[in-house]
Design a protein around this motif. Structure first.
Motif, short mmCIF file in Angstrom:
data_model
loop_
_atom_site.label_atom_id
_atom_site.label_comp_id
_atom_site.label_asym_id
_atom_site.label_seq_id
_atom_site.Cartn_x
_atom_site.Cartn_y
_atom_site.Cartn_z
N LEU A 83 9.09 -10.73 10.51
CA LEU A 83 9.81 -9.93 9.54
C LEU A 83 9.58 -10.53 8.15
N ILE A 84 9.31 -9.69 7.17
CA ILE A 84 9.07 -10.16 5.81
C ILE A 84 10.39 -10.61 5.21
N THR A 85 10.41 -11.83 4.67
CA THR A 85 11.64 -12.38 4.10
C THR A 85 11.63 -12.41 2.59
N GLU A 86 10.46 -12.59 1.97
CA GLU A 86 10.40 -12.64 0.52
C GLU A 86 9.05 -12.14 0.01
N GLY A 115 0.21 -10.53 -4.09
CA GLY A 115 0.07 -9.96 -2.75
C GLY A 115 0.41 -10.91 -1.62
N MET A 116 1.21 -11.92 -1.88
CA MET A 116 1.62 -12.89 -0.86
C MET A 116 3.05 -12.58 -0.45
N PHE A 117 3.36 -12.87 0.80
CA PHE A 117 4.69 -12.63 1.33
C PHE A 117 5.13 -13.78 2.21
N GLY A 118 6.41 -14.10 2.15
CA GLY A 118 6.99 -15.05 3.08
C GLY A 118 7.41 -14.29 4.32
N VAL A 119 6.98 -14.75 5.49
CA VAL A 119 7.25 -14.05 6.75
C VAL A 119 7.90 -15.02 7.72
N SER A 171 -4.08 -7.76 3.85
CA SER A 171 -5.47 -7.50 4.20
C SER A 171 -6.06 -6.46 3.25
N GLY A 172 -7.36 -6.36 3.23
CA GLY A 172 -8.04 -5.45 2.33
C GLY A 172 -7.74 -3.99 2.58
N ARG A 173 -7.55 -3.62 3.85
CA ARG A 173 -7.25 -2.23 4.19
C ARG A 173 -5.90 -1.80 3.61
N ILE A 174 -4.90 -2.67 3.69
CA ILE A 174 -3.59 -2.35 3.15
C ILE A 174 -3.65 -2.29 1.63
N ARG A 175 -4.36 -3.23 1.03
CA ARG A 175 -4.49 -3.26 -0.44
C ARG A 175 -5.25 -2.03 -0.94
N HIS A 176 -6.30 -1.63 -0.23
CA HIS A 176 -7.11 -0.48 -0.62
C HIS A 176 -6.33 0.83 -0.50
N SER A 177 -5.44 0.93 0.49
CA SER A 177 -4.69 2.16 0.73
C SER A 177 -3.40 2.24 -0.09
N PHE A 178 -3.13 1.23 -0.92
CA PHE A 178 -1.92 1.19 -1.76
C PHE A 178 -0.64 1.32 -0.95
N ILE A 179 -0.57 0.63 0.17
CA ILE A 179 0.63 0.64 1.00
C ILE A 179 1.63 -0.34 0.43
N HIS A 180 2.86 0.11 0.22
CA HIS A 180 3.91 -0.76 -0.33
C HIS A 180 4.61 -1.47 0.81
N ILE A 181 4.86 -2.75 0.63
CA ILE A 181 5.56 -3.56 1.62
C ILE A 181 6.84 -4.05 0.97
N TYR A 182 7.98 -3.77 1.60
CA TYR A 182 9.26 -4.16 1.06
C TYR A 182 9.86 -5.30 1.87
N THR A 183 10.70 -6.08 1.21
CA THR A 183 11.31 -7.24 1.87
C THR A 183 12.42 -6.82 2.83
N SER A 192 12.62 -5.24 5.40
CA SER A 192 12.66 -3.93 6.05
C SER A 192 11.42 -3.67 6.90
N TYR A 193 10.42 -4.51 6.81
CA TYR A 193 9.18 -4.27 7.55
C TYR A 193 8.91 -5.38 8.55
N ARG A 194 8.56 -4.97 9.74
CA ARG A 194 8.02 -5.89 10.73
C ARG A 194 6.51 -5.79 10.63
N VAL A 195 5.85 -6.91 10.59
CA VAL A 195 4.41 -6.93 10.39
C VAL A 195 3.74 -7.74 11.48
N LYS A 196 2.45 -7.50 11.65
CA LYS A 196 1.61 -8.31 12.53
C LYS A 196 0.77 -9.21 11.63
N ILE A 197 0.65 -10.47 12.03
CA ILE A 197 -0.09 -11.44 11.25
C ILE A 197 -1.19 -12.05 12.11
#
Length: 70
Positions: free
Chosen positions: A11-14, A19-23, A36-48, A50-55
């Motif tokens: 879970l993203i904490t900060e 483009g860095m996040f504390g998880v 990753s480049g795919r997320i950056r290229h697609s302009f996907i917003h990541i909020y603290t 509220s998102y579960r991510v795979k690393i």
């Protein structure tokens, strides 16, 4: 031969600059994740908090301090 990666979920904490996040992983370990480049290229917003991510973490990184958010 292609490098094998270990996949963790967390879970993203900060949100940090550049483009860095504390998880916080499911096993309560903190890790620094970068986008990753795919997320950056697609302009996907990541909020603290509220998102579960795979690393993806390199198998050569024994300390597991940095990973790529996929």
């Amino acid at each position: 031969m292609k490098e094998q990666k270990r996949i963790y979920e967390g879970l993203i904490t900060e949100s940090l600059p550049n483009g860095m996040f504390g998880v916080c992983l499911d096993n309560e370990d903190p890790i620094l994740g970068y986008v990753s480049g795919r997320i950056r290229h697609s302009f996907i917003h990541i909020y603290t908090r509220s998102y579960r991510v795979k690393i993806a973490v390199s198998c050569y990184d024994s300390t597991r301090t940095r990973g790529r958010i996929i």
